[in-house]
Design an enzyme around this catalytic site. Structure first.
Site, PDB file in Angstrom:
ATOM      1  N   SER A 141     -57.208  86.658   8.682  1.00 57.33           N
ATOM      2  CA  SER A 141     -56.054  86.332   9.533  1.00 57.33           C
ATOM      3  C   SER A 141     -55.674  84.862   9.527  1.00 57.33           C
ATOM      4  CB  SER A 141     -56.329  86.788  10.959  1.00 57.33           C
ATOM      5  OG  SER A 141     -57.523  86.205  11.434  1.00 57.33           O
TER       6      SER A 141
ATOM      7  N   HIS B 133     -54.947  93.227   9.638  1.00 57.64           N
ATOM      8  CA  HIS B 133     -53.739  92.551   9.134  1.00 57.64           C
ATOM      9  C   HIS B 133     -53.227  93.173   7.834  1.00 57.64           C
ATOM     10  CE1 HIS B 133     -53.207  89.163  11.916  1.00 57.64           C
ATOM     11  NE2 HIS B 133     -54.520  89.204  12.055  1.00 57.64           N
TER      12      HIS B 133
ATOM     13  N   LYS C 287     -50.638  95.297  15.630  1.00 61.92           N
ATOM     14  CA  LYS C 287     -50.010  94.298  14.765  1.00 61.92           C
ATOM     15  C   LYS C 287     -48.783  94.927  14.119  1.00 61.92           C
ATOM     16  CE  LYS C 287     -53.950  91.376  14.821  1.00 61.92           C
ATOM     17  NZ  LYS C 287     -55.375  91.383  14.576  1.00 61.92           N
TER      18      LYS C 287
HETATM   19  C1  LIG Z   1     -56.429  91.291  15.588  1.00 60.84           C
HETATM   20  C2  LIG Z   1     -57.688  91.748  15.004  1.00 60.84           C
HETATM   21  C3  LIG Z   1     -58.527  92.606  15.715  1.00 60.84           C
HETATM   22  C4  LIG Z   1     -58.250  92.998  17.135  1.00 60.84           C
HETATM   23  O1  LIG Z   1     -57.243  93.957  17.237  1.00 60.84           O
HETATM   24  P1  LIG Z   1     -56.633  94.300  18.667  1.00 60.84           P
HETATM   25  O2  LIG Z   1     -56.024  95.625  18.480  1.00 60.84           O
HETATM   26  O3  LIG Z   1     -55.659  93.229  18.993  1.00 60.84           O
HETATM   27  O4  LIG Z   1     -57.775  94.329  19.628  1.00 60.84           O
HETATM   28  C5  LIG Z   1     -59.660  93.080  15.087  1.00 60.84           C
HETATM   29  N1  LIG Z   1     -59.979  92.701  13.841  1.00 60.84           N
HETATM   30  C6  LIG Z   1     -59.204  91.860  13.121  1.00 60.84           C
HETATM   31  C7  LIG Z   1     -59.594  91.496  11.734  1.00 60.84           C
HETATM   32  C8  LIG Z   1     -58.044  91.351  13.695  1.00 60.84           C
HETATM   33  O5  LIG Z   1     -57.279  90.515  12.986  1.00 60.84           O
END
Ligand SMILES: *Cc1c(COP(=O)(O)O)cnc(C)c1O
Length: 395
Positions: free
Chosen positions: A182, A210, A241
């Site tokens: 990310s 992502h 996301k």
């Molecule tokens: C954003 C993210 C999460 C968390 O996801 P949420 O649904 O916002 O709790 C978990 N793992 C990775 C790699 C992320 O980028």
């Protein structure tokens, strides 16, 4: 007077003194290419709303209709009275979309990791983790009690070394990597990682938060991107996301999903996803399955923005995805850059230590299908002006 909480005051002051205190900006508009942030209209370069689905009319309507029909709250955990037909439908649709056999949903990507990792390994076992894995992987790993071993970022040869040296000491080993990282926007070499896991006969998990809705055919994620269907044991993901809603998912081999229904603690001990969230996610799957238009536009925008930033002389690091880091070096410069951008009407957050290593501070631009070409041009103009003013680029 007790001063048992004085330590927090001290800690907070330390954060403020070192420029690491989070000052949280507040939105008073819906998500989109433009936001009202702290009362100011700004171009949005910060959200994970890759496909612009967070405020998409079809998704909003699906949530409204479901609320009218089924109400809002789940009123129970999934294993007692919280599993509605809607949840099972979403799980079937997500599995079909990703081209895997089975899927289970959680309340978030974070809880998906909390549920999945400790169900697969325990205190006698080991986890072999990419050194830049997401915080929720790290926390889920710690929660499992397994021994945590790290390998060099995106380096299958180093993974092979760690497994060769350690595999024999543990009954079970789980290799975990982010799919798309990310902060840098680079993609894990999952095909090579899979080969190494196969050689050592260990479990493989990828967190594709992502990558879902972004990479692979029509946004089908990293397993599709590398044509590894049926090979990766479990793919964790988020619905918050690209999907534009909130929720988490673990998808992959049916036996793992069945096990998570028995042993995934957030599934057993925290209430189910809410009705509007599930219905909204179903509408998001519909949209993704009907057309690749949004995914195509996301990539077109990402390619354009990145090429123009390079042309201006900015360093966009290792990114091969719509996540576009603008590498600036020291944290104070990144923070000043971000403030000047905000003044110029562009919301682009600075990211520094400990989220990224010291000396690798950056602004992270999140490109979205919601951006029009004029939006990107306005952002580029602001980057050029601030970059020249602060001496980051010439001209
Ligand atoms: C954003 C993210 C999460 C968390 O996801 P949420 O649904 O916002 O709790 C978990 N793992 C990775 C790699 C992320 O980028």
């Amino acid at each position: 007077m007790s001063n048992k909480l004085q330590w927090i005051e001290t800690e907070l002051q330390t954060l403020k003194d070192s420029g690491l205190y989070n000052r949280i900006r507040t939105l008073s508009s819906p998500q989109g290419a433009w936001l009202v942030v702290d009362g100011k209209q700004v171009l949005n370069f910060c959200s994970n709303n890759y496909l612009g689905l967070a405020n998409h009319p079809r998704i909003v309507k699906a949530a409204q209709d479901a609320v009218t029909k089924y109400g809002v709250g789940p009123a129970a955990v999934r294993s007692i009275a919280g599993t509605m037909e809607l949840h099972l439908e979403l799980e079937r649709r997500l599995a079909a979309f990703k081209g895997v056999e089975s899927a289970i949903t959680f309340q978030s990507g974070f809880t998906a990791n909390m549920g999945t990792i400790p169900a697969l390994v325990g205190k006698d076992d080991a986890i072999v983790s990419d050194e830049l894995n997401h915080a929720s992987i790290i926390d889920g790993s710690r929660l499992s009690g397994a021994k945590i071993l790290r390998y060099a970022h995106c380096d299958p040869a180093d993974l092979d070394r760690v497994l060769t040296e350690n595999r024999g000491q543990f009954p079970k080993v789980l290799v975990i990597t982010d799919g798309v990282f990310s902060m840098d926007g680079d993609i894990a070499p999952l095909d090579k990682i899979y080969e190494v896991c196969l050689k050592h006969d260990v479990m493989l998990m990828v967190d594709d938060a992502h990558g879902e809705g972004v990479i692979g055919a029509g946004g089908r994620g990293i397993v599709d991107h590398f044509h590894l269907h049926g090979k990766v044991d479990v793919e964790v993901g988020t619905l918050s996301k690209a999907f534009g809603v909130v929720g988490g998912v673990s998808a992959g081999k049916p036996i793992i999903v069945e096990w998570l229904r028995q042993r995934g603690r957030p599934f057993l001990f925290s209430s189910a996803m809410t009705v509007p969230d599930v219905a909204a996610c179903l509408a998001a799957v519909d949209i993704l399955e009907e057309s690749t238009e949004l995914v195509d536009r996301l990539w077109e925008n990402a390619r354009y923005f990145k090429a123009e930033m390079k042309r201006l002389g900015f360093d966009t690091g290792l990114s091969t995805t719509p996540i576009t880091p603008i590498m600036l070096g020291e944290a104070p410069l990144a923070q000043q850059f971000s403030r000047e951008m905000f003044e110029a009407g562009v919301f682009a957050m600075a990211i520094g230590f400990p989220t990224v290593p010291r000396g690798k501070a950056r602004i992270r631009v999140m490109i979205s299908a919601a951006h029009a070409r004029e939006d990107l041009d306005k952002g580029l103009e602001a980057f050029a002006a601030v970059g020249r003013k602060l001496g980051v680029i010439n001209g």
